[in-house]
Design a protein around this motif. Structure first.
Motif, PDB file in Angstrom:
ATOM      1  N   VAL A  74      33.268 -41.940  27.274  1.00 19.59           N
ATOM      2  CA  VAL A  74      32.689 -42.701  26.174  1.00 19.59           C
ATOM      3  C   VAL A  74      33.555 -42.500  24.943  1.00 19.59           C
ATOM      4  O   VAL A  74      33.831 -41.365  24.546  1.00 19.59           O
ATOM      5  CB  VAL A  74      31.241 -42.255  25.887  1.00 19.59           C
ATOM      6  N   LEU A  75      34.002 -43.591  24.365  1.00 25.40           N
ATOM      7  CA  LEU A  75      34.772 -43.530  23.131  1.00 25.40           C
ATOM      8  C   LEU A  75      33.836 -43.904  21.979  1.00 25.40           C
ATOM      9  O   LEU A  75      33.417 -45.053  21.867  1.00 25.40           O
ATOM     10  CB  LEU A  75      35.960 -44.495  23.176  1.00 25.40           C
TER      11      LEU A  75
ATOM     12  N   ILE B  29      39.942 -43.260  13.629  1.00 34.24           N
ATOM     13  CA  ILE B  29      39.458 -42.857  14.953  1.00 34.24           C
ATOM     14  C   ILE B  29      39.203 -41.353  14.910  1.00 34.24           C
ATOM     15  O   ILE B  29      40.094 -40.584  14.528  1.00 34.24           O
ATOM     16  CB  ILE B  29      40.494 -43.192  16.039  1.00 34.24           C
ATOM     17  N   PRO B  30      38.006 -40.891  15.280  1.00 35.96           N
ATOM     18  CA  PRO B  30      37.692 -39.463  15.191  1.00 35.96           C
ATOM     19  C   PRO B  30      38.683 -38.594  15.968  1.00 35.96           C
ATOM     20  O   PRO B  30      39.126 -38.957  17.055  1.00 35.96           O
ATOM     21  CB  PRO B  30      36.285 -39.383  15.790  1.00 35.96           C
ATOM     22  N   GLU B  31      39.025 -37.452  15.393  1.00 33.38           N
ATOM     23  CA  GLU B  31      39.958 -36.540  16.035  1.00 33.38           C
ATOM     24  C   GLU B  31      39.370 -35.935  17.308  1.00 33.38           C
ATOM     25  O   GLU B  31      40.098 -35.429  18.163  1.00 33.38           O
ATOM     26  CB  GLU B  31      40.352 -35.423  15.065  1.00 33.38           C
ATOM     27  N   THR B  32      38.052 -35.979  17.428  1.00 36.98           N
ATOM     28  CA  THR B  32      37.403 -35.410  18.606  1.00 36.98           C
ATOM     29  C   THR B  32      37.600 -36.267  19.853  1.00 36.98           C
ATOM     30  O   THR B  32      37.348 -35.802  20.971  1.00 36.98           O
ATOM     31  CB  THR B  32      35.897 -35.247  18.349  1.00 36.98           C
TER      32      THR B  32
ATOM     33  N   GLY C 255      51.450 -40.326  14.198  1.00 31.37           N
ATOM     34  CA  GLY C 255      50.798 -39.134  14.724  1.00 31.37           C
ATOM     35  C   GLY C 255      49.392 -38.916  14.216  1.00 31.37           C
ATOM     36  O   GLY C 255      48.700 -38.005  14.668  1.00 31.37           O
ATOM     37  N   THR C 256      48.944 -39.760  13.270  1.00 23.35           N
ATOM     38  CA  THR C 256      47.578 -39.645  12.772  1.00 23.35           C
ATOM     39  C   THR C 256      46.713 -40.746  13.388  1.00 23.35           C
ATOM     40  O   THR C 256      47.203 -41.574  14.157  1.00 23.35           O
ATOM     41  CB  THR C 256      47.534 -39.758  11.242  1.00 23.35           C
ATOM     42  N   ARG C 257      45.442 -40.780  13.007  1.00 23.68           N
ATOM     43  CA  ARG C 257      44.524 -41.779  13.550  1.00 23.68           C
ATOM     44  C   ARG C 257      43.888 -42.604  12.436  1.00 23.68           C
ATOM     45  O   ARG C 257      42.736 -43.009  12.526  1.00 23.68           O
ATOM     46  CB  ARG C 257      43.452 -41.104  14.405  1.00 23.68           C
TER      47      ARG C 257
END
Length: 344
Positions: free
Chosen positions: A104-105, A135-138, A169-171
């Protein structure tokens, strides 16, 4: 150990070791995660304490270890080494099947938007330089997957799709202000996709409503020769030149070439309401983005037209702006209306 269990690859799990005969402090307990019987693929070990000699012992199988060793049939067991270095026999094997967890995203975050659930709201004035989607890092993304962020229904006017974060490299992903402006007053889906060899996997979708522009933050259209008395726009009939009065409108936030404008003057006559269309649903010109609306079309309201109005009632100037290239228009003026009264 249990005879059979199904493990989730995304989470860790536990196994319970019942008390065995003659448990002594100092015994070393080791546990194993085998692909085949008697492989003795070690997971971890620990030395038992006095407190553990009188209760069942809980063993931890971390999710990271389970994922690294893959899915399929596994045989879980433990062995004991006492303080003298003597090995016990293998325990009974637990027959375990490892399956991929349902993936699940979770939905992405729209910075500046209000709301914490599926439906959120964004004030366009908070995104005059564009919106930022996070976008969450989790969220676990596999090495062979690429992230794509989607703003709006694909193929629709004002939709935007990107795989390029603000910083590599980030979201964090930037949505240009043009796409914000095109969706003013509308609701649209926002989500992201992890695209790998097996195709795209879509996140949960959020419905984002972009608010209409706050009238209090928009310019009021102006009429030449008008003076303000006690907050009321007043036009002295003697001051009106023969050609009439001119209308002007200053630039507004998020003003873009994709927008169309309509300006209408309305006033009552003894024969009923009368309308003068100063600007009829045309696109904005490039120079107007900095100079505002003036001196084009019929932005001069003729004195002859004004002469037919009822003197003590004046007229109203209404401004309509379509933010999506004239595809949709507001039912009512979406800019402040100018109310002018005559003075003799």
């Amino acid at each position: 150990l249990p005879i059979c269990e199904e493990f989730n690859m995304e989470e860790g799990s536990y196994a319970e070791v019942p008390l065995y005969t003659r448990v002594w402090p100092g015994d070393t307990l080791s546990w194993y995660w085998d692909e085949a019987l008697f492989d003795d693929t070690w997971v971890d070990s620990r030395t038992l304490t006095e407190a553990e000699t009188s209760k069942d012992i809980l063993l931890t199988f971390e999710g990271k270890m389970i994922r690294e060793r893959g899915e399929g049939q596994r045989f879980v067991h433990y062995r004991i080494v006492d303080r003298a270095g003597n090995y016990s026999d293998h325990s009974r094997f637990a027959n375990v099947r490892v399956v991929p967890a349902p993936r699940v995203l979770p939905w992405l975050v729209v910075e500046g938007a209000t709301g914490t659930e599926k439906d959120i709201v964004l004030d366009p004035f908070d995104s005059e330089e564009g919106a930022t989607l996070v976008i969450p890092e989790t969220v676990v993304i596999k090495p062979d997957e690429r992230l794509w962020v989607q703003w709006g229904e694909p193929g629709s006017l004002g939709a935007y799709r990107t795989a390029s974060p603000v910083v590599a490299g980030t979201r964090r992903y930037k949505i240009p202000k043009r796409e914000i402006a095109l969706n003013i007053g509308k609701a649209l889906p926002v989500y992201y996709e992890a695209v790998g060899p097996d195709g795209p996997l879509r996140s949960e979708i959020r419905q984002l409503s972009v608010m209409a522009l706050d009238l209090g933050k928009l310019p009021l259209i102006q009429c030449s020769h008008v003076v303000y008395q006690h907050g009321q726009a007043v036009l002295n009939w003697q001051d009106i030149p023969l050609e009439g009065v001119k209308l002007t409108l200053k630039p507004w936030p998020l003003m873009m070439l994709d927008q169309h404008i309509r300006i209408v003057v309305w006033g009552p006559t003894i024969m009923g309401a009368r309308e003068w269309v100063a600007v009829h649903k045309r696109p904005l010109a490039a120079q107007e983005l900095t100079a505002g609306i003036f001196g084009t079309d019929n932005l001069t309201v003729p004195k002859s037209w004004l002469a037919d109005l009822i003197p003590d009632q004046g007229f109203v100037v209404s401004v309509y702006v379509s933010f999506d290239s004239g595809v949709t228009w507001p039912d009512r003026p979406n800019f402040p209306m100018l109310h002018v009264v005559f003075s003799v």
